[in-house]
Design a protein around this motif. Structure first.
Motif, mmCIF file in Angstrom:
data_model
loop_
_atom_site.group_PDB
_atom_site.id
_atom_site.type_symbol
_atom_site.label_atom_id
_atom_site.label_comp_id
_atom_site.label_asym_id
_atom_site.label_seq_id
_atom_site.Cartn_x
_atom_site.Cartn_y
_atom_site.Cartn_z
ATOM 1 N N ASP A 1 -34.454 -0.609 -37.690
ATOM 2 C CA ASP A 1 -35.416 -0.013 -38.620
ATOM 3 C C ASP A 1 -34.978 -0.229 -40.060
ATOM 4 O O ASP A 1 -35.792 -0.565 -40.930
ATOM 5 C CB ASP A 1 -35.552 1.488 -38.353
ATOM 6 C CG ASP A 1 -36.285 1.778 -37.049
ATOM 7 O OD1 ASP A 1 -36.851 0.831 -36.471
ATOM 8 O OD2 ASP A 1 -36.274 2.936 -36.609
ATOM 9 N N MET A 2 -33.686 -0.035 -40.327
ATOM 10 C CA MET A 2 -33.161 -0.201 -41.672
ATOM 11 C C MET A 2 -33.361 -1.624 -42.165
ATOM 12 O O MET A 2 -33.833 -1.854 -43.284
ATOM 13 C CB MET A 2 -31.669 0.141 -41.705
ATOM 14 C CG MET A 2 -31.051 0.045 -43.095
ATOM 15 S SD MET A 2 -29.247 0.035 -43.070
ATOM 16 C CE MET A 2 -28.944 -1.600 -42.399
ATOM 17 N N LEU A 3 -33.023 -2.601 -41.328
ATOM 18 C CA LEU A 3 -33.157 -4.004 -41.711
ATOM 19 C C LEU A 3 -34.625 -4.396 -41.876
ATOM 20 O O LEU A 3 -34.976 -5.192 -42.758
ATOM 21 C CB LEU A 3 -32.475 -4.904 -40.672
ATOM 22 C CG LEU A 3 -30.961 -4.725 -40.546
ATOM 23 C CD1 LEU A 3 -30.411 -5.601 -39.417
ATOM 24 C CD2 LEU A 3 -30.251 -5.062 -41.854
ATOM 25 N N THR A 4 -35.494 -3.845 -41.022
ATOM 26 C CA THR A 4 -36.930 -4.124 -41.130
ATOM 27 C C THR A 4 -37.490 -3.604 -42.448
ATOM 28 O O THR A 4 -38.210 -4.307 -43.155
ATOM 29 C CB THR A 4 -37.696 -3.479 -39.962
ATOM 30 O OG1 THR A 4 -37.243 -4.039 -38.728
ATOM 31 C CG2 THR A 4 -39.193 -3.727 -40.087
ATOM 32 N N ALA B 1 -42.167 2.176 -35.700
ATOM 33 C CA ALA B 1 -42.678 3.079 -34.661
ATOM 34 C C ALA B 1 -42.352 2.539 -33.272
ATOM 35 O O ALA B 1 -42.041 3.296 -32.354
ATOM 36 C CB ALA B 1 -44.181 3.266 -34.817
ATOM 37 N N ILE B 2 -42.419 1.221 -33.126
ATOM 38 C CA ILE B 2 -42.120 0.593 -31.831
ATOM 39 C C ILE B 2 -40.619 0.560 -31.576
ATOM 40 O O ILE B 2 -40.148 0.790 -30.464
ATOM 41 C CB ILE B 2 -42.701 -0.836 -31.782
ATOM 42 C CG1 ILE B 2 -44.228 -0.785 -31.805
ATOM 43 C CG2 ILE B 2 -42.209 -1.591 -30.557
ATOM 44 C CD1 ILE B 2 -44.880 -2.141 -31.888
ATOM 45 N N SER B 3 -39.854 0.274 -32.606
ATOM 46 C CA SER B 3 -38.401 0.142 -32.473
ATOM 47 C C SER B 3 -37.765 1.481 -32.124
ATOM 48 O O SER B 3 -38.196 2.537 -32.571
ATOM 49 C CB SER B 3 -37.800 -0.386 -33.780
ATOM 50 O OG SER B 3 -36.394 -0.246 -33.770
ATOM 51 N N GLN B 4 -36.725 1.423 -31.328
ATOM 52 C CA GLN B 4 -35.948 2.605 -30.986
ATOM 53 C C GLN B 4 -34.499 2.438 -31.437
ATOM 54 O O GLN B 4 -33.586 3.025 -30.871
ATOM 55 C CB GLN B 4 -36.000 2.851 -29.469
ATOM 56 C CG GLN B 4 -37.386 3.134 -28.933
ATOM 57 C CD GLN B 4 -37.991 4.384 -29.544
ATOM 58 O OE1 GLN B 4 -37.377 5.440 -29.581
ATOM 59 N NE2 GLN B 4 -39.221 4.268 -30.047
ATOM 60 N N LEU C 1 -44.208 9.232 -36.007
ATOM 61 C CA LEU C 1 -43.862 9.978 -37.217
ATOM 62 C C LEU C 1 -42.802 9.248 -38.036
ATOM 63 O O LEU C 1 -42.837 9.242 -39.274
ATOM 64 C CB LEU C 1 -43.384 11.388 -36.843
ATOM 65 C CG LEU C 1 -44.463 12.361 -36.369
ATOM 66 C CD1 LEU C 1 -43.836 13.655 -35.897
ATOM 67 C CD2 LEU C 1 -45.455 12.641 -37.495
ATOM 68 N N GLN C 2 -41.850 8.631 -37.337
ATOM 69 C CA GLN C 2 -40.842 7.835 -38.041
ATOM 70 C C GLN C 2 -41.495 6.664 -38.769
ATOM 71 O O GLN C 2 -41.175 6.375 -39.922
ATOM 72 C CB GLN C 2 -39.806 7.313 -37.038
ATOM 73 C CG GLN C 2 -38.919 8.388 -36.436
ATOM 74 C CD GLN C 2 -38.152 7.893 -35.232
ATOM 75 O OE1 GLN C 2 -37.960 6.703 -35.057
ATOM 76 N NE2 GLN C 2 -37.709 8.816 -34.388
ATOM 77 N N GLY C 3 -42.429 6.010 -38.076
ATOM 78 C CA GLY C 3 -43.128 4.894 -38.691
ATOM 79 C C GLY C 3 -43.939 5.318 -39.901
ATOM 80 O O GLY C 3 -43.938 4.647 -40.940
ATOM 81 N N ILE C 4 -44.620 6.465 -39.792
ATOM 82 C CA ILE C 4 -45.424 6.975 -40.910
ATOM 83 C C ILE C 4 -44.536 7.318 -42.102
ATOM 84 O O ILE C 4 -44.875 7.021 -43.256
ATOM 85 C CB ILE C 4 -46.237 8.204 -40.463
ATOM 86 C CG1 ILE C 4 -47.322 7.785 -39.468
ATOM 87 C CG2 ILE C 4 -46.861 8.912 -41.653
ATOM 88 C CD1 ILE C 4 -48.062 8.960 -38.842
ATOM 89 N N SER C 5 -43.391 7.943 -41.834
ATOM 90 C CA SER C 5 -42.464 8.293 -42.912
ATOM 91 C C SER C 5 -41.974 7.045 -43.634
ATOM 92 O O SER C 5 -41.932 7.001 -44.870
ATOM 93 C CB SER C 5 -41.275 9.073 -42.347
ATOM 94 O OG SER C 5 -41.694 10.257 -41.696
ATOM 95 N N ILE D 1 -32.696 5.775 -45.290
ATOM 96 C CA ILE D 1 -33.505 6.863 -44.731
ATOM 97 C C ILE D 1 -34.143 6.420 -43.422
ATOM 98 O O ILE D 1 -34.203 7.184 -42.457
ATOM 99 C CB ILE D 1 -34.588 7.300 -45.734
ATOM 100 C CG1 ILE D 1 -33.951 8.023 -46.922
ATOM 101 C CG2 ILE D 1 -35.620 8.214 -45.065
ATOM 102 C CD1 ILE D 1 -34.911 8.325 -48.051
ATOM 103 N N ALA D 2 -34.602 5.167 -43.377
ATOM 104 C CA ALA D 2 -35.218 4.634 -42.155
ATOM 105 C C ALA D 2 -34.245 4.661 -40.991
ATOM 106 O O ALA D 2 -34.615 4.962 -39.851
ATOM 107 C CB ALA D 2 -35.710 3.202 -42.406
ATOM 108 N N GLU D 3 -32.978 4.361 -41.282
ATOM 109 C CA GLU D 3 -31.965 4.400 -40.221
ATOM 110 C C GLU D 3 -31.728 5.834 -39.767
ATOM 111 O O GLU D 3 -31.595 6.111 -38.570
ATOM 112 C CB GLU D 3 -30.658 3.787 -40.715
ATOM 113 C CG GLU D 3 -29.591 3.705 -39.635
ATOM 114 C CD GLU D 3 -28.335 3.014 -40.138
ATOM 115 O OE1 GLU D 3 -27.573 2.496 -39.308
ATOM 116 O OE2 GLU D 3 -28.110 2.989 -41.358
#
Length: 309
Positions: A160-163, A152-155, A236-240, A201-203
């Protein structure tokens, strides 16, 4: 025969996914390293050393721990009198005894049952249902919160993918360590496909269009409020990502708890989706509390003893 071929297929899929993960991570490291070269070549070399350590601790070591943990195979459990069965149960029991989750009377019962294979199987099952299952759910929730807050914090989609990738591997490793054994190699192959899919999907979620989620009236109203659109989109990205992480954790747990039962993959998938949706609100609530608390702490003045003034 078909079962063996299917197992070999999923094992090969797992190996292939692991190679793909390593290639994606290596590509990301080399790309960022080239950018750092413009600062100084030693900065680039230092980054490579740091990256090598992170790859080992976040990817290679968790995978090693998972692969070398003992497992229950259907054949082993069905043949309850085989030496392999006795050896497997004892190894799992010893792992559980070395785990702080098994203490007091339960630890004593587990130790006393070492010489009786059937009794040991019953005691191990009791420990799983009464202690390990709760601990696994805590592990799933903790890692889902990490994914939600971080993404959610990352832009940045690649970050996001690596996390998500690193967090999911860590979560599976912690679940395996809590149980004392791992799923079969075939099921690990299926899990690896889930992990890489979730990471990709995160990416892709980084490009999520705010207007595609809400009705036009709602999105138009929110667009008029400063900073709301990017904040809501990020959350929303973080929740997904958190929901997908919860699902992987639950699938892992169900693979472990049903290794010796004839349960269809469709049933496991449906149960995992249902349970992950039930678990998600609690993860969201505790994760969202992180943001206002961190922000408010910036404006709280504390004295030398750390007490708020």
């Amino acid at each position: 025969m078909k079962s063996n071929s299917r197992n070999k297929f999923w094992i090969l899929i797992g190996i292939g996914v692991l190679l793909i993960i390593l290639m994606i991570v290596l590509s990301s490291i080399l790309t960022l390293g080239e950018h750092l070269r413009s600062i100084h070549e030693y900065v680039e070399y230092g980054f490579y050393v740091l990256s090598a350590l992170l790859v080992y601790f976040l990817i290679i070591n968790p995978v090693r721990i998972i692969l070398f943990a003992p497992t229950f195979s259907v054949v082993t459990v069905l043949d309850k009198n085989s030496p392999k069965t006795k050896q497997t149960y004892k190894k799992v029991a010893k792992n559980l005894l070395n785990n702080n989750l098994v203490t007091g009377d339960e630890a004593q019962k587990l130790a006393d049952a070492m010489k009786d294979t059937e009794k040991l199987r019953v005691e191990i099952n009791n420990v799983f249902e009464n202690n390990i299952k709760k601990e696994i759910n805590k592990i799933i929730i903790r890692n889902a919160k990490t994914v939600l807050v971080s993404t959610a914090i990352s832009q940045n989609g690649r970050f996001d993918m690596l996390t998500v990738l690193g967090t999911n591997l860590k979560m599976i490793k912690e679940i395996v360590q809590s149980c004392g054994f791992r799923p079969s190699y075939a099921k690990l192959g299926k899990l690896s496909l889930n992990v890489i899919s979730t990471s990709l999907i995160a990416e892709g979620l980084e490009g999520l269009d705010f207007n595609d989620i809400f009705p036009n009236t709602t999105s138009n109203f929110l667009n008029e409020i400063p900073l709301v659109k990017p904040v809501v989109s990020s959350i929303l990205q973080g929740i997904s990502n958190a929901l997908l992480t919860i699902r992987i954790g639950i699938v892992t747990r169900r693979y472990l708890f049903t290794e010796y039962k004839e349960i269809s993959k469709d049933l496991i998938r449906k149960q995992a989706i249902k349970e992950s949706v039930q678990m998600l609100p609690g993860v969201i609530k505790s994760s969202l509390q992180f943001f206002p608390e961190k922000i408010s702490n910036l404006f709280v003045k504390k004295n030398k003893d750390g007490v708020e003034e």
